[in-house]
Design an enzyme around this catalytic site. Structure first.
Site, PDB file in Angstrom:
ATOM      1  N   LEU A  14       0.811  -1.218   0.000  1.00  0.00           N
ATOM      2  CA  LEU A  14       0.000   0.000   0.000  1.00  0.00           C
ATOM      3  C   LEU A  14       0.842   1.265   0.000  1.00  0.00           C
ATOM      4  O   LEU A  14       0.458   2.287  -0.552  1.00  0.00           O
ATOM      5  CB  LEU A  14      -0.929   0.001   1.212  1.00  0.00           C
ATOM      6  CG  LEU A  14      -1.995  -1.103   1.266  1.00  0.00           C
ATOM      7  CD1 LEU A  14      -2.775  -1.025   2.567  1.00  0.00           C
ATOM      8  CD2 LEU A  14      -2.941  -0.997   0.080  1.00  0.00           C
ATOM      9  N   GLY A  15       1.988   1.231   0.647  1.00  0.00           N
ATOM     10  CA  GLY A  15       2.841   2.412   0.715  1.00  0.00           C
ATOM     11  C   GLY A  15       4.071   2.139   1.542  1.00  0.00           C
ATOM     12  O   GLY A  15       4.151   1.138   2.267  1.00  0.00           O
ATOM     13  N   GLY A  17       7.706   4.216   3.530  1.00  0.00           N
ATOM     14  CA  GLY A  17       8.453   5.410   3.906  1.00  0.00           C
ATOM     15  C   GLY A  17       9.820   5.007   4.401  1.00  0.00           C
ATOM     16  O   GLY A  17      10.245   3.850   4.248  1.00  0.00           O
ATOM     17  N   MET A  19      10.842   4.563   7.365  1.00  0.00           N
ATOM     18  CA  MET A  19      10.850   3.725   8.558  1.00  0.00           C
ATOM     19  C   MET A  19       9.865   2.560   8.507  1.00  0.00           C
ATOM     20  O   MET A  19       9.785   1.800   9.461  1.00  0.00           O
ATOM     21  CB  MET A  19      10.543   4.571   9.805  1.00  0.00           C
ATOM     22  CG  MET A  19      11.602   5.607  10.109  1.00  0.00           C
ATOM     23  SD  MET A  19      13.206   4.867  10.504  1.00  0.00           S
ATOM     24  CE  MET A  19      14.200   6.343  10.721  1.00  0.00           C
ATOM     25  N   VAL A  22       3.782  -0.592   4.491  1.00  0.00           N
ATOM     26  CA  VAL A  22       2.434  -1.021   4.822  1.00  0.00           C
ATOM     27  C   VAL A  22       1.902  -1.893   3.680  1.00  0.00           C
ATOM     28  O   VAL A  22       1.975  -1.507   2.508  1.00  0.00           O
ATOM     29  CB  VAL A  22       1.504   0.185   5.054  1.00  0.00           C
ATOM     30  CG1 VAL A  22       0.096  -0.291   5.383  1.00  0.00           C
ATOM     31  CG2 VAL A  22       2.042   1.059   6.175  1.00  0.00           C
ATOM     32  N   LYS A  37       1.782  -3.374   8.985  1.00  0.00           N
ATOM     33  CA  LYS A  37       2.850  -2.377   8.926  1.00  0.00           C
ATOM     34  C   LYS A  37       4.129  -3.013   9.465  1.00  0.00           C
ATOM     35  O   LYS A  37       4.174  -3.445  10.623  1.00  0.00           O
ATOM     36  CB  LYS A  37       2.480  -1.148   9.757  1.00  0.00           C
ATOM     37  CG  LYS A  37       3.496  -0.018   9.688  1.00  0.00           C
ATOM     38  CD  LYS A  37       2.976   1.212  10.428  1.00  0.00           C
ATOM     39  CE  LYS A  37       3.935   2.380  10.329  1.00  0.00           C
ATOM     40  NZ  LYS A  37       3.408   3.579  11.021  1.00  0.00           N
ATOM     41  N   ASP A 135       0.904  14.203  16.113  1.00  0.00           N
ATOM     42  CA  ASP A 135       1.155  14.297  14.668  1.00  0.00           C
ATOM     43  C   ASP A 135      -0.167  14.353  13.899  1.00  0.00           C
ATOM     44  O   ASP A 135      -0.355  13.648  12.916  1.00  0.00           O
ATOM     45  CB  ASP A 135       2.000  13.117  14.189  1.00  0.00           C
ATOM     46  CG  ASP A 135       2.710  13.404  12.860  1.00  0.00           C
ATOM     47  OD1 ASP A 135       2.835  14.596  12.497  1.00  0.00           O
ATOM     48  OD2 ASP A 135       3.127  12.448  12.188  1.00  0.00           O
TER      49      ASP A 135
END
Length: 431
Positions: A14-15, A17, A19, A22, A37, A135
């Protein structure tokens, strides 16, 4: 990458980054779709940073796992597979608020109200359980097709009863949405999240961030010391409501999510906070070298992380670490630098405030529908008027409340014009 993590069968990515990654996955035991994740840290990452990443990852599971709320993405389980920690979470179907704003630029006030109610409801539970998100931003808010909201990513949430991962002088969060306490490295509480909610609502209503700049330092300076630009084309209630949430002093801000919700439901505007940008004398609060006992300002780290669309750099979580005194700054002017311009053709002086023309959305929609049904000139008029008014609305010179009707009327006008032209040429072609 293996096709399975623990008992979860990977369906697709799904995506990713800096760190984490997912995945959408299938839980064969319960027969449901989930999001998994997985912590992913580069091999050359220093041991200290790796340890902090793991602590944040585990903290996300601990924080979100303790919160059961319809507007919070639920964490089902935590585990480890071949040395890789992972979280199993609710698979949230929908679009991030960031993508919605990128497409629509700003949202109608009624839709913003629904979003705010759900977001504050989620935060009321989190704060009641001693969890500060830290956040809040459009990237961490997912909206379904019916605008049901899900708040995600508690990766840097602070458990109020657990101070082991909180250090003095650190600011964690995404710069444009951080509170003044976060920017200055001060202790944060629930009111820090409420400031971030104010930033999100400001962006939803106006299509722009209240604190923006070319660098992280410029943005954080504005958050700590400058007032946001005026909210043009927004009702007085929302102006008062958002500016109250954006008060620099936490004591002048909303004190709880429930208090904020109460004002939202009753429609009663809160009293304007007293927070002058500069001392009454007009002098600077501080400038020049660090004050006695303070250390020089250092910006030591800016780390991008979190999950973003596959194939794109991670942009969802930014960590900024600052210590010591803030950088020197000049006194701000007593009056806003923004000067409203008079309407075209006007020769008189402007009244106080910003001139905003009333919208013509109803008229344009009527013309568009009539033009679509029977008359090409009316359709063409709706097209041209709608295009002009949308430009005025986006520029803040016309009431945004008519955006939807204006857009619909222009679309009807375009379709009516095209169909009318096609019928004309077909009529000429038929003998």
């Amino acid at each position: 990458m293996s096709s399975q993590i623990g008992r979860y069968q990977i369906v697709r990515e799904l995506g990713r980054g800096a760190m984490g990654i997912v995945y959408e996955a299938h839980d064969p035991q319960l027969g449901r779709a989930v999001a998994v994740k997985v912590l992913s840290v580069a091999q050359n990452t220093p041991p200290g940073e790796r340890r902090q990443a793991l602590e944040r990852f585990l903290r996300e599971g601990k924080a979100a796992g303790s919160l059961l709320h319809p507007n919070i993405a639920q964490v089902f389980a935590m585990g480890e597979d071949q040395g890789r920690p992972y979280l199993v979470m609710e698979l949230c179907e929908g679009t991030t608020l960031r993508d919605v704003l990128s497409f629509e630029h700003h949202l109608p006030e009624q839709r913003v109200r629904r979003i705010a109610e759900q977001l504050l409801s989620a935060l009321e539970l989190a704060h009641g359980r001693g969890v500060v998100h830290r956040d809040i931003k459009p990237d961490n808010i997912v909206l379904s097709r019916d605008d049901t909201l899900k708040l995600m990513d508690f990766g840097i949430a602070r458990l109020m009863q657990d101070s082991t991962l909180t250090q003095t002088g650190q600011a964690l969060g995404s710069p444009a949405y951080m509170s003044p306490q976060q920017v200055l490295g001060k202790p944060v509480d629930a009111r820090s999240d409420l400031f971030s909610v104010g930033v999100v609502l400001y962006e939803c209503l106006t299509g722009r961030k209240p604190f923006d700049g070319p660098t992280i330092t410029a943005v954080t300076h504005k958050i700590a010391f400058e007032d946001p630009p005026p909210m043009t084309g927004v009702s007085p209630f929302w102006q008062s409501f958002v500016l109250h949430a954006l008060a620099k002093d936490p004591a002048a801000r909303f004190q709880s999510a429930s208090q904020m919700t109460s004002h939202l439901l009753t429609g009663k505007a809160p009293a304007a906070p007293q927070q002058p940008s500069a001392p009454a004398s007009g002098g600077a609060t501080w400038a020049g070298p660090p004050l006695p006992g303070q250390q020089p300002f250092h910006q030591t780290q800016a780390v991008m992380g979190g999950a973003s669309p596959a194939g794109q750099p991670g942009i969802h979580q930014t960590q900024v670490v600052m210590s010591g005194a803030p950088p020197p700054f000049q006194p701000l002017p007593q009056q806003s630098a923004y000067q409203p311009q008079p309407p075209p053709g006007s020769t008189g002086a402007m009244p106080p405030g910003v001139f905003v023309r009333p919208h013509r959305g109803g008229t344009i929609l009527t013309l568009g529908i009539l033009g679509l049904l029977c008359c090409v000139p009316l359709a063409l008029a709706a097209w041209l008027m709608g295009s002009s008014d949308l430009n005025e609305i986006n520029a803040g010179r016309m009431d945004r409340a008519g955006y939807g009707m204006t857009q619909a009327g222009m679309i009807c006008g375009i379709i009516g014009t095209v169909l009318g032209v096609l019928w004309f040429f077909l009529a000429l072609a038929v003998p």
